[in-house]
Scaffold this motif. Structure first.
Motif, short mmCIF file in Angstrom:
data_model
loop_
_atom_site.label_atom_id
_atom_site.label_comp_id
_atom_site.label_asym_id
_atom_site.label_seq_id
_atom_site.Cartn_x
_atom_site.Cartn_y
_atom_site.Cartn_z
N THR A 1 -41.99 -72.72 -30.62
CA THR A 1 -42.91 -73.72 -30.06
C THR A 1 -43.41 -74.68 -31.11
O THR A 1 -43.57 -75.88 -30.85
CB THR A 1 -44.09 -73.02 -29.38
N GLU B 1 -49.04 -70.97 -25.53
CA GLU B 1 -48.10 -70.42 -24.56
C GLU B 1 -47.73 -71.47 -23.51
O GLU B 1 -46.59 -71.49 -23.01
CB GLU B 1 -48.71 -69.18 -23.91
N GLN C 1 -43.70 -73.93 -22.77
CA GLN C 1 -42.93 -74.17 -21.55
C GLN C 1 -42.21 -75.53 -21.58
O GLN C 1 -41.38 -75.81 -20.71
CB GLN C 1 -43.84 -74.08 -20.32
N LEU D 1 -40.25 -76.00 -15.68
CA LEU D 1 -41.57 -76.28 -16.26
C LEU D 1 -42.68 -75.85 -15.32
O LEU D 1 -43.66 -75.21 -15.75
CB LEU D 1 -41.69 -77.77 -16.57
N GLY E 1 -42.78 -72.01 -15.29
CA GLY E 1 -43.27 -71.47 -16.55
C GLY E 1 -44.78 -71.64 -16.71
O GLY E 1 -45.48 -70.70 -17.09
N VAL E 2 -45.29 -72.84 -16.45
CA VAL E 2 -46.73 -73.09 -16.57
C VAL E 2 -47.50 -72.24 -15.56
O VAL E 2 -48.55 -71.67 -15.88
CB VAL E 2 -47.04 -74.58 -16.39
N VAL F 1 -47.55 -68.50 -16.83
CA VAL F 1 -48.41 -68.24 -17.97
C VAL F 1 -49.88 -68.38 -17.60
O VAL F 1 -50.73 -67.61 -18.05
CB VAL F 1 -48.04 -69.17 -19.16
N GLY G 1 -46.56 -65.50 -22.79
CA GLY G 1 -45.86 -66.78 -22.87
C GLY G 1 -44.36 -66.63 -22.90
O GLY G 1 -43.64 -67.46 -22.34
N ALA H 1 -43.14 -65.97 -19.42
CA ALA H 1 -43.14 -67.23 -18.67
C ALA H 1 -41.97 -68.12 -19.09
O ALA H 1 -41.33 -68.76 -18.25
CB ALA H 1 -44.47 -67.96 -18.88
N LEU H 2 -41.67 -68.14 -20.40
CA LEU H 2 -40.56 -68.96 -20.88
C LEU H 2 -39.23 -68.43 -20.34
O LEU H 2 -38.34 -69.22 -19.99
CB LEU H 2 -40.54 -68.97 -22.41
N ASN I 1 -39.03 -69.64 -16.86
CA ASN I 1 -38.81 -71.09 -16.95
C ASN I 1 -37.33 -71.39 -17.18
O ASN I 1 -36.71 -72.18 -16.45
CB ASN I 1 -39.67 -71.62 -18.11
#
Length: 508
Positions: free
Chosen positions: A255, A404, A408, A431, A434-435, A438, A455, A458-459, A462
């Motif tokens: 990130t 986190e 994304q 996106l 993912g958002v 998280v 995170g 979530a990624l 995503n």
């Protein structure tokens, strides 16, 4: 008397900070040199030293003096994730930094919002990413204001109230960043780094000698009495075990290379080799992070019983307790500048994103992008200051999802710039998922989840959604050649390629 001395030292350095920031752009305000590129990315002309101190400054914030010491005091070993992810992030940046630099220079771009808009050929996408990134960056401004406020109030022995300290943080930073932009931040970073290296080097020797008669007795006492702090998951029921450490270090190392403030540093470089050299040298700066971490654990024996936010003052309680006022003032200046420099870059990046990708969509602002960006800087800083006074917990809570949440953007930015098959619908779908994931984990207090960083879960969702939608949906038609759409790090002998990129950027 102590308050007067420490406050005077602090005041002199703050005046010098503003003056240095303004001096940095002397003679660069007129003509094309005074445009958005000069203000936001230093005219793409900063050399190795300035890029080194600027990018080191983003990694060494008020968290290093307050949060790192506080985490060391509260948990111990888990705080080492900061050193791990930053060092790994520099290694990733060795490859990614020159790639983003070349792409932005070739097409005359000044940030990640520009890049995604150009990659997918949708100006509104840049505006959307700017709004989302602002939500994740604004908490960092508030946290730096808060951190500097706590430092200033502490080193003044309470003579300066927190409210006034918060305002000083906002006023000093806004005062030079609006006028001097990234170049001014780089110059102030030089002053900051000199003070940081000097003060932390001094404290690394002084505290163990003063309180424990040396490192041997200190470490022996730490192993004997506080061994829980030296292993995972650290002290207490934190849930910050080995799986969390590995996943957090991995996620953050990816990130950090697309973080808007990091990208601003990349784009300010005069050539790609500057970035490669910095990627090799920047990890050396991380050695300094061990000092507040270790001294935070030293405070366990000197000032036991600190709880909650008070634990973040572990290092400064040692300083104020044992050092003369003039040295307290200098150490406080180093910590304050560690807030000011990253805060300036955060504000500048938000202003650039809005001036270039959001307000430029309005016809009357299209030709006044720099002016619009400078207005946004003041508004963003003022909003963070206002919320610091009125609703501090709002942004502090949002800060939990900042890194986190920014992660994304990885598929849209990095994967999109390397793989042409990724569609806009796929990137957007990933996106959103993912958002959403998280935010769901963080706001239901399920981070870590299953022992790992929420995170990265979530990624994973995503990326899976982005790939599924891309392969299941129709191919997007884009008549532009690959060289116009994708990013490449073209390494050549000599300077002909970089000179050609420079000529293209000038024409843009």
């Amino acid at each position: 008397m102590n308050a007067a001395v420490a406050t005077s030292v602090f005041g002199v350095f703050m005046v010098a900070t503003v003056a240095l920031g303004l001096f940095a752009v002397r003679g660069r305000r007129g003509g094309e040199g005074g445009g958005l590129a000069e203000w936001s990315v230093g005219g793409r002309s900063l050399g190795t030293v300035f890029i080194w101190v600027l990018m080191a400054g983003e990694g060494y914030t008020s968290f290093s003096y307050l949060g790192a010491a506080g985490w060391g005091y509260n948990y111990g070993a888990p705080v080492l994730y900061v050193v791990a992810y930053m060092s790994c992030g520099y290694a990733v940046g060795y490859v990614v930094g020159p790639m983003l630099w070349a792409y932005a220079r070739k097409h005359g771009l000044v940030g990640i919002t520009d890049m995604v808009a150009h990659r997918f050929g949708r100006p509104w996408l840049g505006a959307l990413v700017a709004v989302l990134a602002t939500v994740f960056l604004l908490p960092y401004i508030q946290l730096q204001i808060t951190g500097m406020g706590v430092v200033v109030s502490t080193i003044s022995y309470g003579a300066i109230s927190l409210n006034w300290a918060y305002f000083i943080a906002f006023a000093v930073t806004t005062g030079f960043v609006v006028v001097s932009g990234l170049r001014g931040s780089a110059w102030v970073s030089v002053l900051k780094d000199v003070l940081v290296i000097a003060t932390l080097g001094f404290l690394a020797v002084y505290v163990p000698m003063h309180y424990f008669d040396g490192y041997g007795p200190f470490l022996d006492r730490l192993v004997t009495e506080k061994s829980e702090w030296l292993t995972f998951p650290g002290h207490g029921d934190s849930g910050l075990g080995q799986a969390w450490f590995i996943t957090t270090s991995f996620l953050n190392s990816l990130t950090v290379v697309i973080f808007p403030t990091t990208v601003a540093g990349y784009l300010g470089a005069k050539n790609a080799d500057v970035l490669r050299r910095n990627a090799m040298w920047l990890p050396a700066y991380n050695v300094l992070l061990f000092v507040p971490m270790l001294l935070g654990m030293a405070a366990l024996f000197v000032v036991p019983g600190l709880v909650g936010a008070e634990s973040n003052l572990a290092l400064f309680k040692l300083v104020v307790d044992s050092l003369p006022a003039w040295s307290v003032g200098i150490i406080g200046v180093a910590a304050a500048l560690s807030s000011i420099v990253p805060m300036a870059v955060f504000m500048l990046v938000i202003g650039t994103m809005w001036g270039r990708s959001v307000l430029s969509l309005v016809p009357r602002w299209e030709r006044r992008q720099k002016g619009a960006a400078q207005v946004v800087v003041v508004v963003a800083g003022g909003l963070a200051l206002l919320l610091t006074y009125t609703a501090p917990n709002t942004l502090v809570r949002l800060s939990l999802i900042s890194y986190e949440g920014m992660a994304q953007l990885l598929p849209m930015v990095l994967l999109g710039l390397m793989w042409r098959r990724l569609t806009l619908l796929g990137a957007m779908s990933g996106l959103v998922v993912g958002v959403g994931v998280v935010c769901g984990f963080v706001f239901t207090e399920n981070d870590p989840v299953w022992g790992v960083n929420a995170g990265i879960v979530a990624l994973g969702a995503n990326l899976a959604v982005a790939l599924a939608v891309t392969y299941a949906g129709p191919r997007e038609y884009d008549e532009r050649p690959d060289d116009e759409v994708l990013a490449r790090d073209e390494i050549e002998d000599g300077t002909e390629h970089e000179e050609e990129l420079s000529r293209k950027a000038d024409r843009v």
